[in-house]
Design a protein around this motif. Structure first.
Motif, PDB file in Angstrom:
ATOM      1  N   TYR A  99       0.818  -1.212   0.000  1.00 38.84           N
ATOM      2  CA  TYR A  99       0.000   0.000   0.000  1.00 38.84           C
ATOM      3  C   TYR A  99       0.851   1.261   0.000  1.00 38.84           C
ATOM      4  O   TYR A  99       0.435   2.287  -0.541  1.00 38.84           O
ATOM      5  CB  TYR A  99      -0.943   0.002   1.205  1.00 38.84           C
ATOM      6  N   GLN A 100       2.035   1.204   0.580  1.00 42.06           N
ATOM      7  CA  GLN A 100       2.908   2.379   0.638  1.00 42.06           C
ATOM      8  C   GLN A 100       3.313   2.856  -0.756  1.00 42.06           C
ATOM      9  O   GLN A 100       3.809   3.964  -0.912  1.00 42.06           O
ATOM     10  CB  GLN A 100       4.186   2.092   1.444  1.00 42.06           C
ATOM     11  N   TRP A 125     -10.953   6.427  -6.362  1.00 41.91           N
ATOM     12  CA  TRP A 125     -11.115   5.458  -5.287  1.00 41.91           C
ATOM     13  C   TRP A 125     -10.220   4.248  -5.494  1.00 41.91           C
ATOM     14  O   TRP A 125      -9.745   3.981  -6.580  1.00 41.91           O
ATOM     15  CB  TRP A 125     -12.578   5.042  -5.107  1.00 41.91           C
ATOM     16  N   GLU A 126      -9.995   3.583  -4.365  1.00 42.78           N
ATOM     17  CA  GLU A 126      -9.180   2.368  -4.316  1.00 42.78           C
ATOM     18  C   GLU A 126     -10.060   1.238  -3.802  1.00 42.78           C
ATOM     19  O   GLU A 126     -10.778   1.409  -2.821  1.00 42.78           O
ATOM     20  CB  GLU A 126      -8.005   2.550  -3.358  1.00 42.78           C
ATOM     21  N   MET A 127      -9.999   0.100  -4.480  1.00 40.06           N
ATOM     22  CA  MET A 127     -10.704  -1.102  -4.031  1.00 40.06           C
ATOM     23  C   MET A 127      -9.632  -2.143  -3.721  1.00 40.06           C
ATOM     24  O   MET A 127      -8.857  -2.530  -4.599  1.00 40.06           O
ATOM     25  CB  MET A 127     -11.673  -1.606  -5.094  1.00 40.06           C
ATOM     26  N   TYR A 128      -9.594  -2.541  -2.463  1.00 44.04           N
ATOM     27  CA  TYR A 128      -8.533  -3.412  -1.977  1.00 44.04           C
ATOM     28  C   TYR A 128      -8.936  -4.871  -2.103  1.00 44.04           C
ATOM     29  O   TYR A 128     -10.042  -5.251  -1.708  1.00 44.04           O
ATOM     30  CB  TYR A 128      -8.223  -3.078  -0.510  1.00 44.04           C
ATOM     31  N   GLY A 129      -8.030  -5.685  -2.627  1.00 41.45           N
ATOM     32  CA  GLY A 129      -8.306  -7.116  -2.740  1.00 41.45           C
ATOM     33  C   GLY A 129      -8.508  -7.736  -1.364  1.00 41.45           C
ATOM     34  O   GLY A 129      -8.015  -7.228  -0.362  1.00 41.45           O
ATOM     35  N   HIS A 130      -9.270  -8.826  -1.323  1.00 39.67           N
ATOM     36  CA  HIS A 130      -9.475  -9.542  -0.057  1.00 39.67           C
ATOM     37  C   HIS A 130      -8.120  -9.999   0.472  1.00 39.67           C
ATOM     38  O   HIS A 130      -7.307 -10.564  -0.261  1.00 39.67           O
ATOM     39  CB  HIS A 130     -10.402 -10.748  -0.255  1.00 39.67           C
ATOM     40  N   GLN A 141       2.347  -9.245  -3.750  1.00 40.63           N
ATOM     41  CA  GLN A 141       1.146  -9.896  -4.271  1.00 40.63           C
ATOM     42  C   GLN A 141      -0.152  -9.171  -3.893  1.00 40.63           C
ATOM     43  O   GLN A 141      -1.234  -9.558  -4.333  1.00 40.63           O
ATOM     44  CB  GLN A 141       1.082 -11.349  -3.783  1.00 40.63           C
ATOM     45  N   ILE A 142      -0.066  -8.127  -3.074  1.00 37.42           N
ATOM     46  CA  ILE A 142      -1.255  -7.365  -2.677  1.00 37.42           C
ATOM     47  C   ILE A 142      -1.847  -6.711  -3.925  1.00 37.42           C
ATOM     48  O   ILE A 142      -1.122  -6.118  -4.725  1.00 37.42           O
ATOM     49  CB  ILE A 142      -0.894  -6.303  -1.617  1.00 37.42           C
ATOM     50  N   VAL A 143      -3.171  -6.815  -4.078  1.00 34.79           N
ATOM     51  CA  VAL A 143      -3.853  -6.299  -5.263  1.00 34.79           C
ATOM     52  C   VAL A 143      -4.796  -5.166  -4.871  1.00 34.79           C
ATOM     53  O   VAL A 143      -5.643  -5.327  -3.991  1.00 34.79           O
ATOM     54  CB  VAL A 143      -4.666  -7.419  -5.952  1.00 34.79           C
ATOM     55  N   THR A 144      -4.653  -4.015  -5.537  1.00 33.98           N
ATOM     56  CA  THR A 144      -5.531  -2.866  -5.324  1.00 33.98           C
ATOM     57  C   THR A 144      -5.895  -2.282  -6.674  1.00 33.98           C
ATOM     58  O   THR A 144      -5.013  -1.985  -7.485  1.00 33.98           O
ATOM     59  CB  THR A 144      -4.837  -1.778  -4.477  1.00 33.98           C
TER      60      THR A 144
END
Length: 157
Positions: A99-100, A125-130, A141-144
């Motif tokens: 996220y940084q 807007w940001e939609m954050y992966g589960h 691997q974080i998906v936004t």
């Protein structure tokens, strides 16, 4: 990381949110706290169809709505209220990583708009992966997904 920006016509997504105002340096604290507040209410109210966490940036002063997707209009409970993302033409990209580094996705969209003759209309807007536990070990691997609403006619500035 290179971000591929694409045009998408999006529908409004119903949300349950809290409203906040934050400075840039406060976002990393305020967004997760607000997500937790909303998620606790959604869980306690047994709201069906709750989805991903979302942060909607309403303006350049960082007035924002933070919460979760819902499948039906949310009537409200305490400071958690119903809202929705705006519908319309968007410039969007998917950010993979911590996220940084989300600012890189935002900058890629702004540069793409300038290079391709599109004007942001205001909200983004940001939609954050589960969340997945393995992201603790591999934050790449974080998906936004990041969206910028564009002026209605899609014309150049």
């Amino acid at each position: 990381m290179e971000h591929v920006v694409r045009l998408e016509q999006v529908s409004s997504q119903l949300l349950a949110v809290v409203r906040r105002r934050a400075g840039v340096r406060e976002l990393s604290k305020i967004v997760p706290e607000a997500c937790g507040i909303v998620w606790n209410v959604v869980r306690a109210q047994r709201v069906a169809g709750a989805g991903r966490h979302v942060a909607v940036y309403l303006d350049d002063q960082i007035n924002l709505e933070v919460g979760v997707e819902v499948s039906t209009p949310f009537a409200g409970h305490g400071e958690v209220i119903g809202s929705a993302t705006p519908p319309g033409l968007t410039a969007t990209t998917t950010h993979y990583g911590p996220y940084q580094r989300l600012h890189e996705a935002h900058e890629a969209i702004r540069q793409w708009c300038a290079s391709n003759g599109y004007r942001p209309a205001g909200p983004n807007w940001e939609m954050y992966g589960h969340w997945k536990d393995e992201w603790n070990n591999d934050p790449t691997q974080i998906v936004t997904d990041v969206f910028y609403l564009l002026v209605a006619d899609g014309s150049s500035s």
